[in-house]
Design a protein around this motif. Structure first.
Motif, short mmCIF file in Angstrom:
data_model
loop_
_atom_site.label_atom_id
_atom_site.label_comp_id
_atom_site.label_asym_id
_atom_site.label_seq_id
_atom_site.Cartn_x
_atom_site.Cartn_y
_atom_site.Cartn_z
N GLN A 199 1.27 -1.71 0.04
CA GLN A 199 -0.03 0.80 0.08
C GLN A 199 0.56 0.95 -0.05
OE1 GLN A 199 -2.68 -0.60 3.58
NE2 GLN A 199 -1.13 0.41 4.30
N VAL A 200 0.72 2.41 -0.44
CA VAL A 200 1.01 3.28 -0.90
C VAL A 200 0.16 4.75 -0.91
CG1 VAL A 200 1.03 3.25 -3.53
CG2 VAL A 200 3.00 4.80 -1.91
N ARG A 201 0.37 5.61 -0.33
CA ARG A 201 -0.64 7.33 0.08
C ARG A 201 -0.87 7.63 -1.56
NH1 ARG A 201 -4.28 7.63 3.38
NH2 ARG A 201 -3.76 10.11 3.42
N SER A 202 -1.78 8.23 -1.98
CA SER A 202 -1.51 8.90 -3.15
C SER A 202 -2.69 9.76 -3.12
CB SER A 202 -2.33 7.52 -4.53
OG SER A 202 -1.89 8.36 -5.87
N TRP A 203 -1.79 10.70 -3.99
CA TRP A 203 -2.45 12.69 -3.98
C TRP A 203 -2.68 12.60 -2.45
CZ3 TRP A 203 -3.97 15.47 -8.20
CH2 TRP A 203 -3.59 14.30 -9.26
N GLY A 204 -2.04 12.17 -1.41
CA GLY A 204 -2.47 12.60 -0.32
C GLY A 204 -3.25 12.19 0.43
N LEU A 205 -4.19 11.80 -0.54
CA LEU A 205 -5.74 11.39 0.17
C LEU A 205 -6.00 10.57 0.51
CD1 LEU A 205 -7.47 14.12 -2.18
CD2 LEU A 205 -6.79 14.39 -0.06
N PHE A 206 -5.72 8.87 -0.14
CA PHE A 206 -6.07 8.08 -0.05
C PHE A 206 -4.98 6.95 -0.24
CE2 PHE A 206 -6.91 8.81 -4.43
CZ PHE A 206 -6.02 8.26 -5.28
N THR A 207 -5.03 5.40 -0.06
CA THR A 207 -4.11 4.79 0.41
C THR A 207 -4.78 3.79 -1.08
OG1 THR A 207 -3.65 4.81 3.02
CG2 THR A 207 -2.96 3.27 1.03
N VAL A 208 -3.86 3.67 -2.19
CA VAL A 208 -3.61 2.87 -2.97
C VAL A 208 -3.12 1.36 -2.77
CG1 VAL A 208 -3.05 1.98 -4.81
CG2 VAL A 208 -3.76 4.22 -4.77
N LYS A 209 -3.92 0.35 -2.36
CA LYS A 209 -3.30 -1.03 -2.14
C LYS A 209 -3.63 -1.77 -3.46
CE LYS A 209 -5.64 -0.35 2.52
NZ LYS A 209 -6.97 -1.24 3.06
N GLY A 210 -2.60 -3.06 -3.42
CA GLY A 210 -2.27 -3.50 -4.33
C GLY A 210 -1.36 -4.86 -3.86
N SER A 211 -1.46 -5.82 -4.82
CA SER A 211 -0.50 -7.20 -4.92
C SER A 211 -0.33 -7.74 -5.81
CB SER A 211 -1.66 -8.72 -4.07
OG SER A 211 -2.95 -8.26 -5.48
N PHE A 212 0.64 -8.32 -6.04
CA PHE A 212 1.65 -9.28 -6.29
C PHE A 212 1.27 -10.67 -6.43
CE2 PHE A 212 4.37 -5.55 -5.94
CZ PHE A 212 4.29 -5.44 -7.45
N ALA A 213 1.38 -11.91 -7.17
CA ALA A 213 0.75 -13.30 -6.79
C ALA A 213 2.20 -14.23 -6.36
CB ALA A 213 0.89 -14.22 -8.63
N ALA A 214 1.63 -15.06 -5.53
CA ALA A 214 2.66 -15.95 -5.15
C ALA A 214 4.49 -15.60 -5.70
CB ALA A 214 2.52 -16.92 -4.44
N PRO A 215 5.74 -15.20 -4.45
CA PRO A 215 6.88 -15.37 -5.47
C PRO A 215 7.36 -17.09 -5.23
CG PRO A 215 6.42 -15.38 -2.82
CD PRO A 215 5.48 -15.57 -2.70
#
Length: 176
Positions: A33-49
């Motif tokens: 997760q990372v903050r975007s525009w200072g207003l909200f958090t973008v969450k994401g994922s990658f497949a298994a290593p």
């Protein structure tokens, strides 16, 4: 039975170790997760290593990780954003299809373990330490680690609208 014990003892003395852990691709993965525009958090994922996990909590000196993540497995819940993240100014997946980590040391800590090694993203390699816990259930196990990193250290994204600090959680289920 005595013959089995003698045979296993002989194999141990001959230098045969338990096989590497096999990553369960169905239930493992890396989230961020990372903050975007200072207003909200973008969450994401990658497949298994994918890769090799040679880990013995009683023999950390010979334990190691050599794993990679497929960059094109990224998912944020927004297909347009996912495609954008594969472009050259973010992950440049055409030239750099994998994020890799190779450990060079694993230590026991008060909270579990930590591994130090080289993280390579977008062709840039940097030393990094990842704290983690390991839950051993015989022929099954579970690694969980959390860390923060600065995405700009690896040339990922050029926008000031995206936070530099990325929080990462690694959850890997393994079997023998």
């Amino acid at each position: 039975m005595r013959l089995l014990v003698i045979g296993l003892s002989f194999l141990a003395l001959a230098g045969f170790a338990l096989p590497d852990w096999v990553i369960d691709q169905e239930v493992s993965g890396v989230t961020f997760q990372v903050r975007s525009w200072g207003l909200f958090t973008v969450k994401g994922s990658f497949a298994a290593p994918e890769g090799v996990i040679h880990f013995d909590e009683d023999d950390l000196e010979h334990s190691y990780f050599d794993v990679k993540l497929a960059v094109d497995s990224i998912q944020t819940g927004n297909r347009k954003r996912d495609k954008h993240l594969l472009k050259p100014h973010f992950f440049d997946s055409h030239k750099h299809p994998y994020i890799t980590f190779k450990s060079n040391k694993i230590l026991r800590t008060a909270d579990g373990f930590e591994t130090t090694g080289t993280l390579t993203i977008k062709g840039m390699s940097k030393p990094i330490t990842i704290p983690f816990e390991f839950f051993n259930h015989g022929d099954n196990g579970f690694f969980v680690g959390t860390m923060e990193m600065n995405r700009t250290d690896f040339g990922v994204g050029h926008s000031f609208l995206i936070g530099k600090t990325v929080q990462i959680k690694i959850a890997v289920t393994v079997d023998r």
